[in-house]
Write a protein that holds these residues in place. Structure first.
Motif, PDB file in Angstrom:
ATOM      1  N   LYS A  67       0.832  -1.213   0.000  1.00 31.35           N
ATOM      2  CA  LYS A  67       0.000   0.000   0.000  1.00 31.35           C
ATOM      3  C   LYS A  67       0.858   1.251   0.000  1.00 31.35           C
ATOM      4  O   LYS A  67       0.560   2.231  -0.694  1.00 31.35           O
ATOM      5  N   GLU A  68       1.915   1.236   0.787  1.00 25.51           N
ATOM      6  CA  GLU A  68       2.813   2.392   0.854  1.00 25.51           C
ATOM      7  C   GLU A  68       3.529   2.598  -0.475  1.00 25.51           C
ATOM      8  O   GLU A  68       3.687   3.734  -0.928  1.00 25.51           O
ATOM      9  N   LEU A  69       3.951   1.530  -1.116  1.00 23.63           N
ATOM     10  CA  LEU A  69       4.588   1.628  -2.432  1.00 23.63           C
ATOM     11  C   LEU A  69       3.619   2.238  -3.439  1.00 23.63           C
ATOM     12  O   LEU A  69       3.985   3.136  -4.198  1.00 23.63           O
ATOM     13  N   ARG A  70       2.383   1.771  -3.446  1.00 19.73           N
ATOM     14  CA  ARG A  70       1.363   2.335  -4.342  1.00 19.73           C
ATOM     15  C   ARG A  70       1.155   3.824  -4.066  1.00 19.73           C
ATOM     16  O   ARG A  70       1.072   4.629  -4.986  1.00 19.73           O
ATOM     17  N   ARG A  71       1.051   4.176  -2.784  1.00 22.27           N
ATOM     18  CA  ARG A  71       0.819   5.571  -2.423  1.00 22.27           C
ATOM     19  C   ARG A  71       1.965   6.462  -2.886  1.00 22.27           C
ATOM     20  O   ARG A  71       1.752   7.538  -3.448  1.00 22.27           O
ATOM     21  N   ILE A  72       3.191   6.001  -2.685  1.00 22.48           N
ATOM     22  CA  ILE A  72       4.364   6.780  -3.076  1.00 22.48           C
ATOM     23  C   ILE A  72       4.377   7.013  -4.575  1.00 22.48           C
ATOM     24  O   ILE A  72       4.572   8.135  -5.043  1.00 22.48           O
ATOM     25  N   ILE A  73       4.126   5.963  -5.348  1.00 21.57           N
ATOM     26  CA  ILE A  73       4.162   6.089  -6.801  1.00 21.57           C
ATOM     27  C   ILE A  73       3.046   6.997  -7.288  1.00 21.57           C
ATOM     28  O   ILE A  73       3.256   7.867  -8.142  1.00 21.57           O
ATOM     29  N   GLU A  74       1.846   6.840  -6.745  1.00 25.43           N
ATOM     30  CA  GLU A  74       0.732   7.701  -7.144  1.00 25.43           C
ATOM     31  C   GLU A  74       1.011   9.160  -6.791  1.00 25.43           C
ATOM     32  O   GLU A  74       0.730  10.062  -7.590  1.00 25.43           O
ATOM     33  N   GLU A  75       1.562   9.393  -5.612  1.00 27.53           N
ATOM     34  CA  GLU A  75       1.870  10.758  -5.198  1.00 27.53           C
ATOM     35  C   GLU A  75       2.911  11.393  -6.109  1.00 27.53           C
ATOM     36  O   GLU A  75       2.785  12.556  -6.510  1.00 27.53           O
ATOM     37  N   LEU A  76       3.954  10.648  -6.456  1.00 26.65           N
ATOM     38  CA  LEU A  76       4.988  11.179  -7.346  1.00 26.65           C
ATOM     39  C   LEU A  76       4.426  11.456  -8.734  1.00 26.65           C
ATOM     40  O   LEU A  76       4.768  12.468  -9.360  1.00 26.65           O
ATOM     41  N   VAL A  78       1.238  12.175  -9.494  1.00 27.04           N
ATOM     42  CA  VAL A  78       0.334  13.325  -9.405  1.00 27.04           C
ATOM     43  C   VAL A  78       1.134  14.625  -9.387  1.00 27.04           C
ATOM     44  O   VAL A  78       0.745  15.608 -10.016  1.00 27.04           O
ATOM     45  N   ASN A  79       2.249  14.629  -8.676  1.00 24.19           N
ATOM     46  CA  ASN A  79       3.110  15.815  -8.608  1.00 24.19           C
ATOM     47  C   ASN A  79       4.028  15.942  -9.816  1.00 24.19           C
ATOM     48  O   ASN A  79       4.874  16.839  -9.847  1.00 24.19           O
ATOM     49  N   GLN A  80       3.880  15.038 -10.768  1.00 20.99           N
ATOM     50  CA  GLN A  80       4.649  15.017 -12.016  1.00 20.99           C
ATOM     51  C   GLN A  80       6.154  14.993 -11.765  1.00 20.99           C
ATOM     52  O   GLN A  80       6.932  15.684 -12.399  1.00 20.99           O
ATOM     53  N   VAL A  81       6.535  14.166 -10.797  1.00 17.98           N
ATOM     54  CA  VAL A  81       7.944  13.951 -10.492  1.00 17.98           C
ATOM     55  C   VAL A  81       8.377  12.683 -11.210  1.00 17.98           C
ATOM     56  O   VAL A  81       7.666  11.679 -11.184  1.00 17.98           O
ATOM     57  N   ARG A  82       9.515  12.734 -11.861  1.00 24.43           N
ATOM     58  CA  ARG A  82      10.011  11.574 -12.587  1.00 24.43           C
ATOM     59  C   ARG A  82      10.320  10.448 -11.603  1.00 24.43           C
ATOM     60  O   ARG A  82      11.006  10.647 -10.594  1.00 24.43           O
ATOM     61  N   LEU A  83       9.825   9.256 -11.911  1.00 24.96           N
ATOM     62  CA  LEU A  83      10.044   8.103 -11.041  1.00 24.96           C
ATOM     63  C   LEU A  83      11.457   7.571 -11.235  1.00 24.96           C
ATOM     64  O   LEU A  83      11.861   7.241 -12.342  1.00 24.96           O
ATOM     65  N   LYS A  85      14.377   4.876  -9.151  1.00 26.71           N
ATOM     66  CA  LYS A  85      14.522   3.867  -8.106  1.00 26.71           C
ATOM     67  C   LYS A  85      15.005   4.496  -6.805  1.00 26.71           C
ATOM     68  O   LYS A  85      14.503   4.182  -5.731  1.00 26.71           O
ATOM     69  N   GLU A  86      15.946   5.407  -6.904  1.00 28.08           N
ATOM     70  CA  GLU A  86      16.516   6.033  -5.715  1.00 28.08           C
ATOM     71  C   GLU A  86      15.469   6.856  -4.963  1.00 28.08           C
ATOM     72  O   GLU A  86      15.393   6.810  -3.731  1.00 28.08           O
ATOM     73  N   LEU A  87      14.637   7.606  -5.696  1.00 25.02           N
ATOM     74  CA  LEU A  87      13.627   8.434  -5.072  1.00 25.02           C
ATOM     75  C   LEU A  87      12.562   7.584  -4.379  1.00 25.02           C
ATOM     76  O   LEU A  87      12.198   7.846  -3.226  1.00 25.02           O
ATOM     77  N   ILE A  88      12.097   6.557  -5.066  1.00 23.37           N
ATOM     78  CA  ILE A  88      11.084   5.675  -4.480  1.00 23.37           C
ATOM     79  C   ILE A  88      11.656   4.949  -3.268  1.00 23.37           C
ATOM     80  O   ILE A  88      11.008   4.836  -2.234  1.00 23.37           O
ATOM     81  N   GLN A  89      12.895   4.467  -3.371  1.00 28.62           N
ATOM     82  CA  GLN A  89      13.523   3.751  -2.260  1.00 28.62           C
ATOM     83  C   GLN A  89      13.701   4.667  -1.056  1.00 28.62           C
ATOM     84  O   GLN A  89      13.477   4.256   0.082  1.00 28.62           O
ATOM     85  N   SER A  90      14.073   5.908  -1.286  1.00 26.72           N
ATOM     86  CA  SER A  90      14.238   6.825  -0.153  1.00 26.72           C
ATOM     87  C   SER A  90      12.897   7.089   0.529  1.00 26.72           C
ATOM     88  O   SER A  90      12.834   7.200   1.755  1.00 26.72           O
ATOM     89  N   GLN A  91      11.824   7.169  -0.253  1.00 26.90           N
ATOM     90  CA  GLN A  91      10.490   7.357   0.328  1.00 26.90           C
ATOM     91  C   GLN A  91      10.080   6.121   1.131  1.00 26.90           C
ATOM     92  O   GLN A  91       9.493   6.248   2.209  1.00 26.90           O
ATOM     93  N   LEU A  92      10.372   4.934   0.614  1.00 26.93           N
ATOM     94  CA  LEU A  92      10.076   3.703   1.355  1.00 26.93           C
ATOM     95  C   LEU A  92      10.889   3.646   2.647  1.00 26.93           C
ATOM     96  O   LEU A  92      10.368   3.241   3.691  1.00 26.93           O
ATOM     97  N   ASP A  93      12.151   4.048   2.578  1.00 27.26           N
ATOM     98  CA  ASP A  93      12.996   4.048   3.769  1.00 27.26           C
ATOM     99  C   ASP A  93      12.450   5.009   4.824  1.00 27.26           C
ATOM    100  O   ASP A  93      12.448   4.690   6.007  1.00 27.26           O
ATOM    101  N   LYS A  94      11.996   6.164   4.392  1.00 26.58           N
ATOM    102  CA  LYS A  94      11.413   7.121   5.330  1.00 26.58           C
ATOM    103  C   LYS A  94      10.171   6.537   5.992  1.00 26.58           C
ATOM    104  O   LYS A  94       9.939   6.739   7.177  1.00 26.58           O
ATOM    105  N   ALA A  95       9.380   5.813   5.215  1.00 23.88           N
ATOM    106  CA  ALA A  95       8.124   5.275   5.739  1.00 23.88           C
ATOM    107  C   ALA A  95       8.352   4.113   6.706  1.00 23.88           C
ATOM    108  O   ALA A  95       7.609   3.959   7.663  1.00 23.88           O
ATOM    109  N   PHE A  96       9.369   3.291   6.456  1.00 21.42           N
ATOM    110  CA  PHE A  96       9.537   2.074   7.246  1.00 21.42           C
ATOM    111  C   PHE A  96      10.738   2.067   8.178  1.00 21.42           C
ATOM    112  O   PHE A  96      10.861   1.185   9.004  1.00 21.42           O
TER     113      PHE A  96
END
Length: 135
Positions: A67-76, A78-83, A85-96
């Protein structure tokens, strides 16, 4: 978009769990941080079977992680931020990983900003006095 969780080494005795998917032509692969006995994984149900210790906690963690992975990707998106791996991984690290060190703004524009940052990091009394003279 389906996020299938898989075993890294299905034939091994123990294996790490990960997910892989493609988004906008870019391939992503993220590890969940969990390792289980391979025989205790159900690929069709996408859950850990009851033969594993704490299987219910691991299943709850995997659902939360997905769920957190889905939320992060959807949020990025929506904000039109290029996906990336490093950005998504840092967001996952912050969350967990709540105990990870907070990011420090290290924008250095001039020499004085560099000295300020150096003094804050090292807390040198002598340099602190020098900084007062420079300003």
């Amino acid at each position: 978009m389906s996020y299938k969780i898989k075993l890294k080494r299905p034939r091994a005795k123990e294996s790490a769990l990960f997910t892989e998917f493609s988004r906008s032509g870019t391939y992503f692969k993220f590890y969940t941080g969990k390792t289980i006995h391979s025989k205790n994984w159900s690929p069709s149900k996408q859950e850990v079977l009851s033969g594993e210790d704490n299987y219910d906690l691991i299943n709850k963690y995997l659902k939360t992680w997905e769920k957190e992975l889905r939320r992060i990707i959807e949020e990025l998106e929506v904000n039109q931020v290029r996906l990336t791996k490093e950005l998504i991984q840092s967001q996952l690290d912050k969350a967990f990983k709540k105990d990870s060190a907070p990011e420090v703004n290290t924008s250095i524009n001039d020499f004085v900003a560099y000295i300020d940052l150096y003094i804050k990091k090292n807390r040198c009394q002598r340099l602190n006095q020098t900084r007062k003279h420079v300003k």
